[in-house]
Design a protein around this motif. Structure first.
Motif, PDB file in Angstrom:
ATOM      1  N   ASP A 204      55.141  40.134  41.376  1.00 41.63           N
ATOM      2  CA  ASP A 204      54.618  39.889  42.717  1.00 41.63           C
ATOM      3  C   ASP A 204      53.608  38.749  42.709  1.00 41.63           C
ATOM      4  OD1 ASP A 204      56.082  41.733  44.220  1.00 41.63           O
ATOM      5  OD2 ASP A 204      54.695  43.369  43.783  1.00 41.63           O
ATOM      6  N   MET A 205      52.831  38.656  41.643  1.00 47.77           N
ATOM      7  CA  MET A 205      51.870  37.559  41.550  1.00 47.77           C
ATOM      8  C   MET A 205      52.592  36.217  41.474  1.00 47.77           C
ATOM      9  SD  MET A 205      49.019  39.183  41.743  1.00 47.77           S
ATOM     10  CE  MET A 205      47.650  38.228  41.125  1.00 47.77           C
ATOM     11  N   VAL A 206      53.670  36.157  40.696  1.00 47.91           N
ATOM     12  CA  VAL A 206      54.439  34.908  40.596  1.00 47.91           C
ATOM     13  C   VAL A 206      55.033  34.543  41.952  1.00 47.91           C
ATOM     14  CG1 VAL A 206      56.492  33.849  39.582  1.00 47.91           C
ATOM     15  CG2 VAL A 206      54.930  35.187  38.143  1.00 47.91           C
ATOM     16  N   ALA A 207      55.549  35.542  42.673  1.00 47.68           N
ATOM     17  CA  ALA A 207      56.101  35.277  44.004  1.00 47.68           C
ATOM     18  C   ALA A 207      55.031  34.708  44.926  1.00 47.68           C
ATOM     19  CB  ALA A 207      56.687  36.557  44.594  1.00 47.68           C
ATOM     20  N   GLY A 208      53.824  35.278  44.876  1.00 46.28           N
ATOM     21  CA  GLY A 208      52.734  34.771  45.694  1.00 46.28           C
ATOM     22  C   GLY A 208      52.348  33.357  45.318  1.00 46.28           C
ATOM     23  N   LEU A 209      52.306  33.071  44.039  1.00 41.83           N
ATOM     24  CA  LEU A 209      51.985  31.723  43.568  1.00 41.83           C
ATOM     25  C   LEU A 209      52.968  30.695  44.131  1.00 41.83           C
ATOM     26  CD1 LEU A 209      51.151  32.560  39.857  1.00 41.83           C
ATOM     27  CD2 LEU A 209      49.626  31.305  41.393  1.00 41.83           C
ATOM     28  N   MET A 210      54.235  31.017  44.082  1.00 38.59           N
ATOM     29  CA  MET A 210      55.237  30.056  44.538  1.00 38.59           C
ATOM     30  C   MET A 210      55.194  29.882  46.055  1.00 38.59           C
ATOM     31  SD  MET A 210      56.113  29.050  41.701  1.00 38.59           S
ATOM     32  CE  MET A 210      57.108  27.739  42.451  1.00 38.59           C
ATOM     33  N   LEU A 211      54.948  30.962  46.788  1.00 31.61           N
ATOM     34  CA  LEU A 211      54.821  30.834  48.241  1.00 31.61           C
ATOM     35  C   LEU A 211      53.658  29.930  48.612  1.00 31.61           C
ATOM     36  CD1 LEU A 211      55.436  34.538  49.328  1.00 31.61           C
ATOM     37  CD2 LEU A 211      56.842  32.575  49.985  1.00 31.61           C
ATOM     38  N   THR A 271      51.881  33.061  54.619  1.00 30.89           N
ATOM     39  CA  THR A 271      53.035  32.717  53.770  1.00 30.89           C
ATOM     40  C   THR A 271      54.183  33.714  53.853  1.00 30.89           C
ATOM     41  OG1 THR A 271      52.266  33.939  51.809  1.00 30.89           O
ATOM     42  CG2 THR A 271      51.436  31.682  52.101  1.00 30.89           C
ATOM     43  N   GLY A 272      53.966  34.872  54.463  1.00 30.39           N
ATOM     44  CA  GLY A 272      55.000  35.894  54.460  1.00 30.39           C
ATOM     45  C   GLY A 272      55.063  36.677  53.163  1.00 30.39           C
ATOM     46  N   PHE A 273      54.023  36.604  52.358  1.00 29.04           N
ATOM     47  CA  PHE A 273      53.975  37.344  51.094  1.00 29.04           C
ATOM     48  C   PHE A 273      54.254  38.824  51.335  1.00 29.04           C
ATOM     49  CE2 PHE A 273      51.116  39.586  47.938  1.00 29.04           C
ATOM     50  CZ  PHE A 273      51.915  39.354  46.833  1.00 29.04           C
ATOM     51  N   ALA A 274      55.194  39.375  50.558  1.00 27.56           N
ATOM     52  CA  ALA A 274      55.579  40.783  50.707  1.00 27.56           C
ATOM     53  C   ALA A 274      55.812  41.370  49.318  1.00 27.56           C
ATOM     54  CB  ALA A 274      56.841  40.914  51.549  1.00 27.56           C
ATOM     55  N   PRO A 275      54.806  42.019  48.739  1.00 26.10           N
ATOM     56  CA  PRO A 275      54.968  42.574  47.394  1.00 26.10           C
ATOM     57  C   PRO A 275      56.177  43.504  47.305  1.00 26.10           C
ATOM     58  CG  PRO A 275      52.670  42.667  48.074  1.00 26.10           C
ATOM     59  CD  PRO A 275      53.456  42.266  49.287  1.00 26.10           C
ATOM     60  N   ALA A 276      56.947  43.320  46.238  1.00 26.50           N
ATOM     61  CA  ALA A 276      58.187  44.089  46.070  1.00 26.50           C
ATOM     62  C   ALA A 276      58.073  45.163  44.997  1.00 26.50           C
ATOM     63  CB  ALA A 276      59.336  43.139  45.721  1.00 26.50           C
ATOM     64  N   TYR A 277      56.941  45.201  44.287  1.00 24.48           N
ATOM     65  CA  TYR A 277      56.800  46.134  43.174  1.00 24.48           C
ATOM     66  C   TYR A 277      55.535  46.980  43.340  1.00 24.48           C
ATOM     67  CZ  TYR A 277      60.399  43.240  41.047  1.00 24.48           C
ATOM     68  OH  TYR A 277      61.572  42.560  40.810  1.00 24.48           O
ATOM     69  N   PRO A 278      55.550  47.932  44.284  1.00 23.95           N
ATOM     70  CA  PRO A 278      54.391  48.823  44.434  1.00 23.95           C
ATOM     71  C   PRO A 278      54.217  49.673  43.184  1.00 23.95           C
ATOM     72  CG  PRO A 278      56.245  49.634  45.712  1.00 23.95           C
ATOM     73  CD  PRO A 278      56.646  48.274  45.212  1.00 23.95           C
ATOM     74  N   PHE A 279      53.087  50.353  43.109  1.00 23.55           N
ATOM     75  CA  PHE A 279      52.742  51.079  41.888  1.00 23.55           C
ATOM     76  C   PHE A 279      53.808  52.103  41.503  1.00 23.55           C
ATOM     77  CE2 PHE A 279      50.414  54.384  39.491  1.00 23.55           C
ATOM     78  CZ  PHE A 279      49.928  53.596  38.465  1.00 23.55           C
ATOM     79  N   ALA A 280      54.363  52.813  42.465  1.00 23.42           N
ATOM     80  CA  ALA A 280      55.376  53.819  42.142  1.00 23.42           C
ATOM     81  C   ALA A 280      56.580  53.184  41.447  1.00 23.42           C
ATOM     82  CB  ALA A 280      55.816  54.558  43.402  1.00 23.42           C
TER      83      ALA A 280
END
Length: 294
Positions: A204-211, A271-280
């Motif tokens: 998710d951090m990498v996705a945010g970086l690229m956005l 940016t539309g950032f939407a984390p795809a890997y929640p803790f669960a």
């Protein structure tokens, strides 16, 4: 610094310290963008000199190299530790919250932010600053030897960590719950409030970086980057213990404890950032890694 050993088409690396002007100039030459993601992390008083060398002087040197290379974007990884995370004025912590780092590490990241902003003002460096959440690979969650998750979730690694920090009173308190067998630890503060913090999957951090990198509107802006929801340890420990089969030892530790929530609303809005890997979901993957090793 060590070579990664990676070999791939269109990939090359320059090995050196952040404060190595020759190495940073070589790495930046011809680059379109620079992601300054590395840092020295320590909370030991003896390491303060290393912190400032890597995170302040190293950032200054790398910013100078990126400016000289006329890069189109400089993305700087700061930290949530620039806030007073555990003694906030309000929650959730947003980008407008006063900056009062409690740790030397947080102070060096805040000074790094100011170096980047100064380069933006004085030399026109097109930058974006991201205040990172705690970040890790999902498989690390259930690794007792992990630098972060070992002492965070496992009793005996936590005892060893506190002994290394010189926190003999805390180590002694934890040791009272250690019967010699592996166990998980549910940390609470002195009033019995379970710890709460953000734990974000590296993907998710990498996705945010690229956005952020790809959006022109983010130039000159500062964002919190991390999971949308914090992890409550009272909910997390049963999930983790179900996988390991280890008992949970609940320990009330001195002080206010770790308890905060950070807002990523600005980043999501811009940016539309939407984390795809929640803790669960991270725990599900951690379980696969645990079973493969055990």
């Amino acid at each position: 610094a060590r070579p990664s050993g990676r070999a791939a088409a269109r990939y090359s690396e320059v090995v050196g310290a952040f404060s190595d002007a020759a190495a940073t100039a070589q790495a930046s030459a011809g680059a379109r963008s620079v992601f300054h993601l590395g840092a020295f992390m320590s909370w030991l008083a003896a390491d303060q000199g290393k912190l400032f060398d890597a995170n302040v002087e190293g950032t200054r040197v790398l910013v100078a190299a990126a400016t000289a290379a006329n890069v189109e974007r400089f993305v700087f990884a700061s930290s949530g530790e620039v806030y007073p995370e555990n003694i906030p004025e309000y929650l959730p912590l947003d980008e407008n919250h006063p900056l009062r780092p409690a740790s030397a590490y947080g102070l060096t990241k805040l000074l790094g932010e100011e170096i980047v902003r100064w380069a933006g003002r004085s030399a026109g460096l097109p930058f974006t600053i991201l205040r990172f959440s705690h970040t890790q690979d999902a498989s690390e969650l259930l690794d007792p030897d992990s630098f972060f998750s070992g002492p965070r979730f496992f009793l005996q690694p936590r005892i060893r960590q506190q002994e290394a920090f010189g926190n003999t009173a805390v180590a002694g308190l934890l040791r009272q719950h250690d019967d010699g067998a592996p166990a998980m630890v549910l940390a609470r503060n002195q009033d019995g409030r379970p710890f709460r913090m953000h734990i974000t999957d590296a993907r998710d951090m990498v996705a945010g970086l690229m956005l952020v990198h790809d959006a022109a509107a983010t130039i000159g802006e500062t964002y919190n980057l991390g999971a949308t929801d914090p992890v409550d340890f009272a909910e997390a420990l049963p999930m983790l213990a179900k996988v390991t089969g280890y008992p949970i030892r609940t320990v009330d530790l001195p002080g206010a404890g770790v308890f905060y929530q950070t807002s990523n609303a600005k980043l999501r809005g811009d940016t539309g950032f939407a984390p795809a890997y929640p803790f669960a979901r991270m725990v599900e993957e951690a379980a696969v890694a645990w079973r493969a090793k055990n």
